[in-house]
Design an enzyme around this catalytic site. Structure first.
Site, PDB file in Angstrom:
ATOM      1  N   SER A 144       0.813  -1.286   0.087  1.00 10.74           N
ATOM      2  CA  SER A 144      -0.083   0.034   0.048  1.00 10.74           C
ATOM      3  C   SER A 144       0.859   1.167   0.069  1.00 10.74           C
ATOM      4  CB  SER A 144      -0.903  -0.040   1.336  1.00 10.74           C
ATOM      5  OG  SER A 144      -1.393   1.232   1.367  1.00 10.74           O
ATOM      6  N   TYR A 157      -2.814  -1.592  10.583  1.00  4.79           N
ATOM      7  CA  TYR A 157      -2.769  -1.503   8.999  1.00  4.79           C
ATOM      8  C   TYR A 157      -1.374  -0.945   8.446  1.00  4.79           C
ATOM      9  CZ  TYR A 157      -4.018  -1.238   4.050  1.00  4.79           C
ATOM     10  OH  TYR A 157      -4.344  -1.270   2.890  1.00  4.79           O
ATOM     11  N   LYS A 161       1.599  -3.317   6.534  1.00  2.00           N
ATOM     12  CA  LYS A 161       1.983  -2.990   5.300  1.00  2.00           C
ATOM     13  C   LYS A 161       3.275  -2.573   5.186  1.00  2.00           C
ATOM     14  CE  LYS A 161      -2.010  -3.936   2.958  1.00  2.00           C
ATOM     15  NZ  LYS A 161      -2.158  -4.988   2.178  1.00  2.00           N
TER      16      LYS A 161
HETATM   17  N1  LIG Z   1      -8.519  -0.231  -1.989  1.00  4.23           N
HETATM   18  C1  LIG Z   1      -7.555   0.478  -1.684  1.00  4.23           C
HETATM   19  O1  LIG Z   1      -7.536   1.822  -1.717  1.00  4.23           O
HETATM   20  C2  LIG Z   1      -6.077  -0.089  -1.300  1.00  4.23           C
HETATM   21  C3  LIG Z   1      -5.109   0.546  -1.412  1.00  4.23           C
HETATM   22  C4  LIG Z   1      -3.961   0.244  -0.916  1.00  4.23           C
HETATM   23  C5  LIG Z   1      -3.884  -1.293  -0.790  1.00  4.23           C
HETATM   24  N2  LIG Z   1      -4.952  -2.109  -0.668  1.00  4.23           N
HETATM   25  C6  LIG Z   1      -4.670  -3.356  -0.434  1.00  4.23           C
HETATM   26  O2  LIG Z   1      -5.318  -4.262  -1.847  1.00  4.23           O
HETATM   27  C7  LIG Z   1      -6.009  -5.437  -1.173  1.00  4.23           C
HETATM   28  C8  LIG Z   1      -7.290  -5.586  -1.540  1.00  4.23           C
HETATM   29  O3  LIG Z   1      -7.831  -4.773  -1.048  1.00  4.23           O
HETATM   30  P1  LIG Z   1      -9.604  -4.288  -1.744  1.00  4.23           P
HETATM   31  O4  LIG Z   1      -9.612  -2.835  -1.860  1.00  4.23           O
HETATM   32  O5  LIG Z   1      -9.534  -4.991  -3.062  1.00  4.23           O
HETATM   33  O6  LIG Z   1     -10.561  -5.003  -0.722  1.00  4.23           O
HETATM   34  P2  LIG Z   1     -11.958  -5.448  -0.784  1.00  4.23           P
HETATM   35  O7  LIG Z   1     -12.660  -4.914  -1.896  1.00  4.23           O
HETATM   36  O8  LIG Z   1     -12.574  -5.236   0.728  1.00  4.23           O
HETATM   37  O9  LIG Z   1     -11.759  -6.908  -0.981  1.00  4.23           O
HETATM   38  C9  LIG Z   1     -11.141  -8.007  -0.164  1.00  4.23           C
HETATM   39  C10 LIG Z   1     -11.157  -9.300  -0.608  1.00  4.23           C
HETATM   40  O10 LIG Z   1     -10.325 -10.107   0.177  1.00  4.23           O
HETATM   41  C11 LIG Z   1     -11.227 -10.963   1.011  1.00  4.23           C
HETATM   42  N3  LIG Z   1     -10.651 -11.202   2.305  1.00  4.23           N
HETATM   43  C12 LIG Z   1     -10.663 -10.384   3.253  1.00  4.23           C
HETATM   44  N4  LIG Z   1     -10.093 -11.043   4.467  1.00  4.23           N
HETATM   45  C13 LIG Z   1      -9.666 -12.216   3.848  1.00  4.23           C
HETATM   46  C14 LIG Z   1      -9.004 -13.151   4.697  1.00  4.23           C
HETATM   47  N5  LIG Z   1      -8.730 -13.167   5.934  1.00  4.23           N
HETATM   48  N6  LIG Z   1      -9.100 -14.554   4.101  1.00  4.23           N
HETATM   49  C15 LIG Z   1      -9.313 -14.437   2.663  1.00  4.23           C
HETATM   50  N7  LIG Z   1      -9.822 -13.639   1.950  1.00  4.23           N
HETATM   51  C16 LIG Z   1      -9.943 -12.374   2.601  1.00  4.23           C
HETATM   52  C17 LIG Z   1     -12.580 -10.538   0.767  1.00  4.23           C
HETATM   53  O11 LIG Z   1     -13.532 -11.641   0.716  1.00  4.23           O
HETATM   54  P3  LIG Z   1     -14.383 -12.335   1.966  1.00  4.23           P
HETATM   55  O12 LIG Z   1     -14.731 -11.033   2.793  1.00  4.23           O
HETATM   56  O13 LIG Z   1     -15.187 -13.031   1.627  1.00  4.23           O
HETATM   57  O14 LIG Z   1     -13.124 -13.037   2.529  1.00  4.23           O
HETATM   58  C18 LIG Z   1     -12.637  -9.715  -0.738  1.00  4.23           C
HETATM   59  O15 LIG Z   1     -12.608 -10.851  -1.784  1.00  4.23           O
HETATM   60  C19 LIG Z   1      -5.606  -5.329   0.463  1.00  4.23           C
HETATM   61  O16 LIG Z   1      -4.427  -5.838   0.872  1.00  4.23           O
HETATM   62  C20 LIG Z   1      -5.658  -4.000   0.565  1.00  4.23           C
HETATM   63  O17 LIG Z   1      -4.854  -3.549   1.739  1.00  4.23           O
HETATM   64  C21 LIG Z   1      -6.220  -1.515  -1.069  1.00  4.23           C
END
Ligand SMILES: NC(=O)c1ccc[n+]([C@@H]2O[C@H](COP(=O)([O-])OP(=O)(O)OC[C@H]3O[C@@H](n4cnc5c(N)ncnc54)[C@H](OP(=O)(O)O)[C@@H]3O)[C@@H](O)[C@H]2O)c1
Length: 252
Positions: A144, A157, A161
């Site tokens: 991130s 978090y 990260k």
């Molecule tokens: N969106 C942003 O702005 C952003 C920025 C920087 C980094 N990131 C990183 O990108 C990654 C994905 O984030 P996202 O924004 O796509 O989030 P999201 O839309 O909330 O999706 C999260 C996904 O992970 C699954 N998940 C969550 N906890 C889990 C666990 N313990 N075991 C297995 N699956 C799990 C969820 O499904 P279930 O709930 O069914 O498990 C869902 O499929 C994360 O690592 C996040 O920190 C995101």
């Protein structure tokens, strides 16, 4: 339009029933790669996997909680059983619950670190044990901007990260001799479920937009392109790197 092929390869993408993980799975499948998607909600992850079948690849949805070590270790083995190989692991599962540091409980700390960092390590260790036998593999960890830039109310978090970047480097150094490359993609503000509530408040949206020189919130596909590229032959001399995909957020 993508110019590379990952046909004949098999990928495991954690946290991929929606958001960034799903977009990465779709991009890999578009390149011809068999994909295993992982999430805790079984029906959601199976439904997500089905949407990729029209791309002509094998696509399965596996229920697992990456925050539980035994489950994180088991998913790579399940993929090898299903597909006969494992070439690509994308450690994407992550969680974030905004809480002032003075109010963070041990439970919130443990859940966040177990999912974002400990699960990433044990899933990688299990996947690498298969990749070592194959003599080749690519692991992409999702970090991130908060691997580098602190944000208030995100102590667990941001700590997790920050750890992802160093974990990427140490695994890259240890596993290079086995033909395994380990890299990290560090997204900026990407519109997904994880920040839907936060970005729905106009003052938060404006604050984020004011930090992004490219002037827009990112889409999951912006991250997916880079994650998939790192798994291709074109990236064969890249390991231990963290690539920011943040619209310039961290420039100033
Ligand atoms: N969106 C942003 O702005 C952003 C920025 C920087 C980094 N990131 C990183 O990108 C990654 C994905 O984030 P996202 O924004 O796509 O989030 P999201 O839309 O909330 O999706 C999260 C996904 O992970 C699954 N998940 C969550 N906890 C889990 C666990 N313990 N075991 C297995 N699956 C799990 C969820 O499904 P279930 O709930 O069914 O498990 C869902 O499929 C994360 O690592 C996040 O920190 C995101």
């Amino acid at each position: 339009m993508i110019s590379y092929s990952l046909a004949g390869k098999a990928a495991l993408i954690t946290g991929s029933s929606r958001g960034i993980g799903y977009a990465i799975g779709r991009r890999l499948a578009q390149a011809g790669c068999d994909v295993a998607l992982v999430g805790r909600n079984e029906s959601a992850v199976k439904a997500a996997a089905e949407t990729l079948l029209p791309l002509g690849v094998r696509s399965v949805g596996l229920a697992a909680d990456i925050g539980k070590t035994a489950e994180a270790q088991a998913v790579p083995r399940r993929v090898v059983d299903l597909f006969g190989r494992l070439d690509i692991l994308v450690n994407n599962a992550g969680m974030s619950i905004r809480t002032p540091a003075l109010e963070v409980t041990e439970d919130l700390w443990d859940k966040t670190l177990d999912t974002n960092l400990k699960g990433m390590f044990f899933c990688s260790q299990s996947a690498a044990s298969h990749m070592v036998k194959q003599g080749v593999g690519s692991i992409v960890n999702i970090g991130s901007v908060q691997s580098f830039v602190a944000q208030r109310n995100q102590a667990p978090y941001d700590a997790s990260k920050g750890g992802v970047v160093m974990l990427t480097k140490v695994l890259a150094t240890e596993w290079a001799r086995y033909g395994i490359r380990v890299n990290c993609v560090a997204p900026g503000s990407i519109r997904t479920e994880i920040n839907r509530d936060y970005l729905s408040r106009p003052e938060n949206l404006q604050k984020n937009l004011s930090m992004i020189p490219l002037g827009r919130i990112g889409d999951p596909e912006d991250v997916a392109g880079m994650a998939a590229f790192l798994c291709t032959e074109d990236a064969s001399y890249i390991t231990g790197a963290t690539i920011l995909v943040d619209g310039g957020w961290t420039l100033e």
